[in-house]
Motif scaffolding. Sequence first.
Motif, PDB file in Angstrom:
ATOM      1  N   THR A  40     -10.017  -2.696  -1.794  1.00 25.92           N
ATOM      2  CA  THR A  40      -9.255  -3.642  -2.622  1.00 25.92           C
ATOM      3  C   THR A  40     -10.004  -3.925  -3.917  1.00 25.92           C
ATOM      4  O   THR A  40      -9.401  -4.012  -4.996  1.00 25.92           O
ATOM      5  CB  THR A  40      -9.034  -4.953  -1.846  1.00 25.92           C
ATOM      6  OG1 THR A  40      -8.384  -4.632  -0.626  1.00 25.92           O
ATOM      7  CG2 THR A  40      -8.176  -5.921  -2.624  1.00 25.92           C
ATOM      8  N   GLU A  58       2.184   1.739  -3.447  1.00 27.43           N
ATOM      9  CA  GLU A  58       1.129   2.280  -4.318  1.00 27.43           C
ATOM     10  C   GLU A  58       1.048   3.796  -4.133  1.00 27.43           C
ATOM     11  O   GLU A  58       0.887   4.545  -5.091  1.00 27.43           O
ATOM     12  CB  GLU A  58      -0.224   1.653  -3.974  1.00 27.43           C
ATOM     13  CG  GLU A  58      -0.398   0.211  -4.434  1.00 27.43           C
ATOM     14  CD  GLU A  58      -0.808   0.097  -5.895  1.00 27.43           C
ATOM     15  OE1 GLU A  58       0.038  -0.360  -6.701  1.00 27.43           O
ATOM     16  OE2 GLU A  58      -1.941   0.453  -6.234  1.00 27.43           O
ATOM     17  N   ARG A  74      -9.322  -1.270  -6.363  1.00 28.57           N
ATOM     18  CA  ARG A  74      -7.970  -1.355  -6.935  1.00 28.57           C
ATOM     19  C   ARG A  74      -7.904  -2.452  -7.997  1.00 28.57           C
ATOM     20  O   ARG A  74      -7.337  -2.268  -9.074  1.00 28.57           O
ATOM     21  CB  ARG A  74      -6.926  -1.614  -5.846  1.00 28.57           C
ATOM     22  CG  ARG A  74      -5.499  -1.478  -6.391  1.00 28.57           C
ATOM     23  CD  ARG A  74      -4.414  -1.830  -5.394  1.00 28.57           C
ATOM     24  NE  ARG A  74      -4.430  -3.232  -5.062  1.00 28.57           N
ATOM     25  CZ  ARG A  74      -4.721  -3.724  -3.880  1.00 28.57           C
ATOM     26  NH1 ARG A  74      -5.015  -2.933  -2.882  1.00 28.57           N
ATOM     27  NH2 ARG A  74      -4.727  -5.021  -3.660  1.00 28.57           N
ATOM     28  N   ARG A  85      -9.561  -1.165 -11.155  1.00 29.01           N
ATOM     29  CA  ARG A  85      -8.702  -0.200 -11.874  1.00 29.01           C
ATOM     30  C   ARG A  85      -7.538  -0.915 -12.551  1.00 29.01           C
ATOM     31  O   ARG A  85      -7.212  -0.666 -13.701  1.00 29.01           O
ATOM     32  CB  ARG A  85      -8.108   0.818 -10.885  1.00 29.01           C
ATOM     33  CG  ARG A  85      -9.024   1.859 -10.364  1.00 29.01           C
ATOM     34  CD  ARG A  85      -8.218   3.001  -9.720  1.00 29.01           C
ATOM     35  NE  ARG A  85      -7.274   2.560  -8.715  1.00 29.01           N
ATOM     36  CZ  ARG A  85      -7.544   2.468  -7.410  1.00 29.01           C
ATOM     37  NH1 ARG A  85      -8.736   2.784  -6.968  1.00 29.01           N
ATOM     38  NH2 ARG A  85      -6.632   2.063  -6.559  1.00 29.01           N
ATOM     39  N   ASP A  86      -6.918  -1.823 -11.772  1.00 26.82           N
ATOM     40  CA  ASP A  86      -5.720  -2.503 -12.280  1.00 26.82           C
ATOM     41  C   ASP A  86      -6.021  -3.390 -13.475  1.00 26.82           C
ATOM     42  O   ASP A  86      -5.188  -3.556 -14.375  1.00 26.82           O
ATOM     43  CB  ASP A  86      -5.098  -3.374 -11.176  1.00 26.82           C
ATOM     44  CG  ASP A  86      -4.274  -2.565 -10.184  1.00 26.82           C
ATOM     45  OD1 ASP A  86      -4.030  -1.366 -10.438  1.00 26.82           O
ATOM     46  OD2 ASP A  86      -3.854  -3.140  -9.153  1.00 26.82           O
ATOM     47  N   GLY A 105      -4.489   2.710 -12.967  1.00 30.50           N
ATOM     48  CA  GLY A 105      -4.141   1.596 -12.071  1.00 30.50           C
ATOM     49  C   GLY A 105      -2.631   1.377 -12.087  1.00 30.50           C
ATOM     50  O   GLY A 105      -1.884   2.259 -12.493  1.00 30.50           O
ATOM     51  N   TRP A 106      -2.202   0.201 -11.618  1.00 27.12           N
ATOM     52  CA  TRP A 106      -0.778  -0.148 -11.588  1.00 27.12           C
ATOM     53  C   TRP A 106       0.030   0.980 -10.938  1.00 27.12           C
ATOM     54  O   TRP A 106       1.071   1.401 -11.450  1.00 27.12           O
ATOM     55  CB  TRP A 106      -0.229  -0.386 -12.998  1.00 27.12           C
ATOM     56  CG  TRP A 106      -0.825  -1.548 -13.755  1.00 27.12           C
ATOM     57  CD1 TRP A 106      -2.062  -2.085 -13.615  1.00 27.12           C
ATOM     58  CD2 TRP A 106      -0.188  -2.316 -14.797  1.00 27.12           C
ATOM     59  NE1 TRP A 106      -2.255  -3.124 -14.496  1.00 27.12           N
ATOM     60  CE2 TRP A 106      -1.119  -3.284 -15.231  1.00 27.12           C
ATOM     61  CE3 TRP A 106       1.061  -2.272 -15.397  1.00 27.12           C
ATOM     62  CZ2 TRP A 106      -0.817  -4.200 -16.251  1.00 27.12           C
ATOM     63  CZ3 TRP A 106       1.345  -3.172 -16.410  1.00 27.12           C
ATOM     64  CH2 TRP A 106       0.422  -4.126 -16.819  1.00 27.12           C
ATOM     65  N   ARG A 107      -0.484   1.508  -9.831  1.00 27.16           N
ATOM     66  CA  ARG A 107       0.084   2.751  -9.294  1.00 27.16           C
ATOM     67  C   ARG A 107       1.493   2.607  -8.745  1.00 27.16           C
ATOM     68  O   ARG A 107       2.224   3.582  -8.659  1.00 27.16           O
ATOM     69  CB  ARG A 107      -0.875   3.322  -8.247  1.00 27.16           C
ATOM     70  CG  ARG A 107      -2.147   3.835  -8.909  1.00 27.16           C
ATOM     71  CD  ARG A 107      -3.071   4.551  -7.978  1.00 27.16           C
ATOM     72  NE  ARG A 107      -4.237   5.025  -8.721  1.00 27.16           N
ATOM     73  CZ  ARG A 107      -5.362   5.440  -8.175  1.00 27.16           C
ATOM     74  NH1 ARG A 107      -5.486   5.434  -6.847  1.00 27.16           N
ATOM     75  NH2 ARG A 107      -6.354   5.848  -8.910  1.00 27.16           N
ATOM     76  N   ASP A 123     -12.660   4.430  -3.092  1.00 22.89           N
ATOM     77  CA  ASP A 123     -11.374   4.491  -3.795  1.00 22.89           C
ATOM     78  C   ASP A 123     -10.312   3.598  -3.146  1.00 22.89           C
ATOM     79  O   ASP A 123      -9.505   2.978  -3.833  1.00 22.89           O
ATOM     80  CB  ASP A 123     -10.881   5.941  -3.830  1.00 22.89           C
ATOM     81  CG  ASP A 123      -9.685   6.089  -4.746  1.00 22.89           C
ATOM     82  OD1 ASP A 123      -9.849   5.834  -5.958  1.00 22.89           O
ATOM     83  OD2 ASP A 123      -8.593   6.422  -4.257  1.00 22.89           O
ATOM     84  N   GLU A 124     -10.340   3.537  -1.791  1.00 28.02           N
ATOM     85  CA  GLU A 124      -9.266   2.786  -1.121  1.00 28.02           C
ATOM     86  C   GLU A 124      -9.560   1.301  -0.987  1.00 28.02           C
ATOM     87  O   GLU A 124      -8.746   0.544  -0.440  1.00 28.02           O
ATOM     88  CB  GLU A 124      -8.984   3.385   0.278  1.00 28.02           C
ATOM     89  CG  GLU A 124     -10.058   3.127   1.325  1.00 28.02           C
ATOM     90  CD  GLU A 124     -11.111   4.223   1.385  1.00 28.02           C
ATOM     91  OE1 GLU A 124     -11.777   4.341   2.423  1.00 28.02           O
ATOM     92  OE2 GLU A 124     -11.252   4.981   0.389  1.00 28.02           O
ATOM     93  N   TYR A 180      -1.543  -6.964  -6.215  1.00 26.41           N
ATOM     94  CA  TYR A 180      -1.059  -5.619  -6.567  1.00 26.41           C
ATOM     95  C   TYR A 180      -0.451  -5.669  -7.975  1.00 26.41           C
ATOM     96  O   TYR A 180       0.707  -6.072  -8.153  1.00 26.41           O
ATOM     97  CB  TYR A 180      -0.024  -5.130  -5.552  1.00 26.41           C
ATOM     98  CG  TYR A 180      -0.634  -4.798  -4.216  1.00 26.41           C
ATOM     99  CD1 TYR A 180      -1.050  -3.507  -3.921  1.00 26.41           C
ATOM    100  CD2 TYR A 180      -0.801  -5.788  -3.256  1.00 26.41           C
ATOM    101  CE1 TYR A 180      -1.634  -3.208  -2.704  1.00 26.41           C
ATOM    102  CE2 TYR A 180      -1.384  -5.497  -2.021  1.00 26.41           C
ATOM    103  CZ  TYR A 180      -1.794  -4.200  -1.759  1.00 26.41           C
ATOM    104  OH  TYR A 180      -2.371  -3.912  -0.549  1.00 26.41           O
ATOM    105  N   ASP A 200       0.844  -1.209   0.000  1.00 25.13           N
ATOM    106  CA  ASP A 200       0.000   0.000   0.000  1.00 25.13           C
ATOM    107  C   ASP A 200       0.876   1.255   0.000  1.00 25.13           C
ATOM    108  O   ASP A 200       0.563   2.255  -0.657  1.00 25.13           O
ATOM    109  CB  ASP A 200      -0.946   0.004   1.208  1.00 25.13           C
ATOM    110  CG  ASP A 200      -2.113  -0.953   0.997  1.00 25.13           C
ATOM    111  OD1 ASP A 200      -2.516  -1.154  -0.167  1.00 25.13           O
ATOM    112  OD2 ASP A 200      -2.597  -1.526   1.987  1.00 25.13           O
TER     113      ASP A 200
END
Length: 383
Positions: A358, A38, A361, A364-365, A213-215, A355-356, A81, A35
């Motif tokens: 899982t 990210e 994420r 988005r990813d 994504g893929w932050r 937004d936070e 992730y 995290d």
Amino acid sequence: MTGTTPHSTSHTTTDDTFRQRIRTLLGDLVLPHADDWEARGHLAPAAWKALAGEGLLGLAHRGEAFLESAVLLEELGRTGYAGVRASVGVHAYMATSYLDLFGTPEQRAAYLEPARRGERLAALAITEAEAGSDLSRLGTRARPAADGGLLVSGEKLYVANGSQASFFVTLVKTRDATTRDGAAPARGLTGVSLLLIDADTPGVHRTEQKMLGWRSADVCRVVFEDVAVPEDRILGRRDLALIHLIQGLDFERLVAGLLALGGVTHCLELLDAHVRRRRIKDTPLYAHQAVRHQLAELTADHELVTQYGRHAARLHSLGKLDSRTATVLKLKATELAVRAAHVCLQFHGAQGCLDESTAARLYRDSAAGTIAAGASELLRDLI
Ligand SMILES: Cc1cc2nc3c(=O)[nH]c(=O)nc-3n(C[C@H](O)[C@H](O)[C@H](O)COP(=O)(O)OP(=O)(O)OC[C@H]3O[C@@H](n4cnc5c(N)ncnc54)[C@H](O)[C@@H]3O)c2cc1C
């Protein structure tokens, strides 16, 4: 989904022991920090040393030992992730495979070995504004320098590990600018070469590109402005990188497919736990047929893609991976990831839209997975 986990069907006890070891290591070295990475946009420098210290950056790219890499790639995906898995996948596999396959002993000593020790971070800089799916439109060029080396100018986009990389494996037009015998300039993907460019060379500029994504993958725009590159940094055959790319892109799709496959495993585990826990009118979400059938569909497809991914890994370990198999795997694994992430978000309700969360994420990813390393439509054309 329990009782039919993909891990139970095709692996020996030795493989399961190795998988468990990798899972434990990633649980210690990645999950507590992911995290934070990210939020920073990249892995912490110490992480590379830690991963290398456990031998995780030096597993084989080919031969029978690649099967260990296949386990690592799936398990990297299973961390959930995609930024981390992309960052490690590019460094340890996609970029460095070209060094492993085509590097001279000097190049291997200067780039590959330090990369495996986690001392030098690798990036792969191929894509440009006009050259993504269609690499024949490549605009980055090298012209001869007075000292016999090359001067490189151009701009690369979406380069994972971009700001932290110590060197770039990059694709450059070399022939049209360096022809000395009056021959016609090269067209398409003829006359291109792979070059090793040190990130600290004067004229290299990099800026972060904030992605959906893929932050933690550290995606950057990299500009080369008359960057001096010695002749001995040409990786593989000068002007003939097309033949290297054909091999490299198949490997890239195999790696991307195995990483995505692990991502689906994570997503389905998260979904399974959620629908068992979440209750609607005193009944677990899981008890509703509309939910169960969606999970069954995803589980069945996951099982198929898992078996196919392991088949592809075995073919590669025998030196028999063909483009079609690598392409089918990448297409099917990344598209399944999109479907799974959508269902996962839907069954998390509004909580999944935070937004936070899982689920958000993963959603988005998953979007970048069907674009990076070959967009799905291009892959369908190839198949
Ligand atoms: C998160 C992320 C990380 C990345 N990391 C790297 C990296 O480390 N290094 C690097 O060099 N590149 C990287 N890329 C770039 C990636 O390889 C390109 O995005 C990809 O090759 C597609 O190129 P493009 O984005 O220019 O899309 P375009 O080529 O412009 O295509 C746009 C869309 O057109 C459609 N399309 C494409 N071909 C066809 C076709 N034949 N028929 C029908 N429709 C088609 C697809 O839907 C495609 O998404 C990354 C991309 C992302 C999103």
